[in-house]
Design an enzyme around this catalytic site. Sequence first.
Site: not given
Length: 351
Positions: A102, A132, A205, A264-265
């Site tokens: 970011h 990120d 950051s 996909g869980i």
Amino acid sequence: MSQTPQIFVRYIVKPALFGLLIAAVVLLVLPWISPQQTPSVPTDNGLVSFSGAVASASPAVVNIYTSQEVRERPYDPRPRTAVRLGSGVIMDQRGFILTAKHVVSEVDEIRVALQDGRVLSAQLIGSDQLTDLAVLKTEADNLPVIPTNSDLQPRVGDVVLAIGNPYNLGQTVTQGIISATGRIGMSSGYSDFIQMDAAINEGNSGGALVNSRGELVGINNASYQSQLTSRATTGIYFAVPYQLAVRIMRQIISEGVVVRGYLGITAEQHYDTYHQTRGLMITAVDPQGPAARAGIQAGDFIYEIAGEPIRAVNQGLDIVADTPPGSELEINFFRDLRRMQTTARIERLRE
């Protein structure tokens, strides 16, 4: 008078010998019963100090300045230059720098300021949305590199130091402890973040989180912002663990992007009292995902993936994420009291 020697032996010599015997026993036994002392930070003239760790790590932490031209008012053709502030960590002498995504996303120019006074241009090599993280490249010689330890395992209670450039005040160090590990990130469902209470403010950051030896523990990421209260939240900050950050960096450098496997869980850590084992309790299944096609349902309890016993959510997610898309994973699970097995063909995770 003949009793005087007997009195002397009875009341003087014997008690003295007995006292010497007790003292010898105490000196022999005391080291075994004394509580072990916790290793302390090296001291100078009796003062506890982390100056050695800071001196070792801080030269490799850079200030990052980015700029971007923006047009906020359609009736005013003149662009405005927006400046963004952050920090970064020099990871090797080739000039690769880790920072937060970011800080450097969608900008026109990136410049890094070293602690020796040099200001260099940097190029964005690639980034990863889930963690990120971003990788920058700068061209320079004699770059300081952050100390690392590939065997480092962050523990709750470890003392950590956050190094960065908050509010452009100049390089600043804040101190705290690791509050938790395996936390879910604020902007994603990725659950391998370090939580600590070393302050992370604007400009921190992408900076370094180091231990009391100056070794890199993680890349500072974000502070917790509660939506339940308007009051400022303090003491809850996050960092990407060193080992994860390095894996992401190497993949970005070699391939340009981060490719993760997808099952996909949605799951939470659970202990099955009947089978006396830890694992993942499935709370939801993507109906179009690999797990659903493999027959896995909500309520199933996964205790083993690819032959490896599962003890934590982030461990299971890491196994799936590190599996190349198109590969198959053998999954062992319980449904009610039945022991079951299936094979799922892993897909690529779409950000």
